[in-house]
Design a protein around this motif. Structure first.
Motif, PDB file in Angstrom:
ATOM      1  N   GLN A 149      32.732  49.160  51.963  1.00 25.73           N
ATOM      2  CA  GLN A 149      31.612  49.595  49.596  1.00 25.73           C
ATOM      3  C   GLN A 149      30.520  48.207  49.427  1.00 25.73           C
ATOM      4  N   GLY A 150      30.241  47.070  50.374  1.00 25.69           N
ATOM      5  CA  GLY A 150      29.507  46.749  49.944  1.00 25.69           C
ATOM      6  C   GLY A 150      29.852  45.795  49.324  1.00 25.69           C
ATOM      7  N   ARG A 151      29.109  44.952  48.128  1.00 25.40           N
ATOM      8  CA  ARG A 151      28.991  43.369  47.381  1.00 25.40           C
ATOM      9  C   ARG A 151      29.352  44.319  46.467  1.00 25.40           C
ATOM     10  N   CYS A 152      30.111  43.413  45.335  1.00 25.64           N
ATOM     11  CA  CYS A 152      29.536  43.650  44.042  1.00 25.64           C
ATOM     12  C   CYS A 152      29.967  42.247  43.027  1.00 25.64           C
ATOM     13  N   CYS A 153      28.737  42.589  41.849  1.00 25.07           N
ATOM     14  CA  CYS A 153      29.062  41.194  41.664  1.00 25.07           C
ATOM     15  C   CYS A 153      30.626  40.046  41.166  1.00 25.07           C
ATOM     16  N   LEU A 154      31.523  39.532  40.636  1.00 26.77           N
ATOM     17  CA  LEU A 154      32.421  38.890  40.490  1.00 26.77           C
ATOM     18  C   LEU A 154      33.247  39.606  38.905  1.00 26.77           C
ATOM     19  N   LEU A 155      31.890  40.267  37.929  1.00 26.96           N
ATOM     20  CA  LEU A 155      32.589  40.838  36.938  1.00 26.96           C
ATOM     21  C   LEU A 155      32.933  41.706  37.035  1.00 26.96           C
ATOM     22  N   CYS A 156      31.715  42.800  37.905  1.00 29.19           N
ATOM     23  CA  CYS A 156      32.437  44.273  38.014  1.00 29.19           C
ATOM     24  C   CYS A 156      33.561  44.343  38.835  1.00 29.19           C
ATOM     25  N   TYR A 157      34.433  43.440  39.433  1.00 29.57           N
ATOM     26  CA  TYR A 157      35.240  42.797  40.502  1.00 29.57           C
ATOM     27  C   TYR A 157      36.725  42.986  39.584  1.00 29.57           C
ATOM     28  N   GLN A 158      36.027  41.716  38.575  1.00 31.04           N
ATOM     29  CA  GLN A 158      37.071  41.525  38.156  1.00 31.04           C
ATOM     30  C   GLN A 158      37.356  42.664  36.955  1.00 31.04           C
ATOM     31  N   GLN A 159      36.965  43.214  36.418  1.00 36.05           N
ATOM     32  CA  GLN A 159      36.859  44.481  35.431  1.00 36.05           C
ATOM     33  C   GLN A 159      37.562  45.462  36.440  1.00 36.05           C
ATOM     34  N   ARG A 160      36.703  45.886  37.555  1.00 34.90           N
ATOM     35  CA  ARG A 160      37.494  46.913  38.664  1.00 34.90           C
ATOM     36  C   ARG A 160      39.426  46.677  39.369  1.00 34.90           C
ATOM     37  N   HIS A 161      39.327  45.162  38.883  1.00 28.31           N
ATOM     38  CA  HIS A 161      40.882  44.509  39.963  1.00 28.31           C
ATOM     39  C   HIS A 161      41.210  43.284  39.230  1.00 28.31           C
ATOM     40  N   PRO A 162      41.581  43.844  37.751  1.00 30.86           N
ATOM     41  CA  PRO A 162      42.683  42.937  36.611  1.00 30.86           C
ATOM     42  C   PRO A 162      43.563  41.865  37.758  1.00 30.86           C
ATOM     43  N   GLN A 163      44.194  42.367  37.825  1.00 33.41           N
ATOM     44  CA  GLN A 163      45.134  41.518  38.902  1.00 33.41           C
ATOM     45  C   GLN A 163      45.205  40.404  39.821  1.00 33.41           C
ATOM     46  N   GLY A 164      43.759  40.698  40.836  1.00 36.20           N
ATOM     47  CA  GLY A 164      42.906  39.921  40.946  1.00 36.20           C
ATOM     48  C   GLY A 164      42.746  37.699  40.765  1.00 36.20           C
TER      49      GLY A 164
END
Length: 165
Positions: A149-164
């Protein structure tokens, strides 16, 4: 005496017969030699004819080769002339384009010079990534690799994967 004459006559007849045989053999030999001479003359004429034909063909080939060589030399001369024309054209075009500056890239938007998260200035050694979710510009430290899927910013990643987090 008559016997002696008869013996001499017999001897003369024998010698005459032998002379005739020798003459006949010599005539046959002369005929064979004349036949060989005739064949040798015919062979000589054929060889002379073949030699003349070969010489004529060699002269024709030489003339053809000379004409072909002249055409090739003319072609080379024409190609050299065309090459000089092309070089002159290239030089003229180069001189015309020498003063033309390469177009400057359109100015980048304000926010592309800094990371959207840490506000780090993007330079030669700091790479800029586009977030695949919010399209923001982020540096390597502020982005996460999501595989295909490529790279994404930390904020978007945290919103998509709250358990991480």
């Amino acid at each position: 005496l008559p016997q002696r004459l008869a013996a001499l006559a017999t001897t003369a007849q024998e010698e005459a017969r032998q002379s005739r045989q020798q003459l006949l053999a010599q005539r046959q030999e002369v005929a064979q030699l004349q036949e060989q001479l005739s064949r040798a003359r015919q062979d000589g004429e054929r060889w002379a004819s073949a030699l003349q034909r070969a010489q004529r063909e060699a002269l024709e080939r030489e003339a053809t080769r000379g004409a072909e060589q002249a055409r090739q030399q003319e072609l080379i001369r024409d190609m050299k002339g065309r090459l000089l024309e092309l070089l002159r054209e290239k030089d003229a075009l180069w001189q015309k384009t020498e003063g033309i500056d390469t177009p400057m890239p359109s100015p980048a938007p304000h926010d592309t010079g800094f990371c959207a998260r840490c506000h780090k200035d993007f330079r030669l050694l700091s790479r800029r990534y586009n977030c695949r979710l919010c399209q923001g510009k982020v540096c390597h430290a502020c982005s996460v690799d999501m595989g295909k899927q490529g790279r994404c910013c930390l904020l978007c990643y945290q919103q998509r994967h709250p358990q991480g987090t």
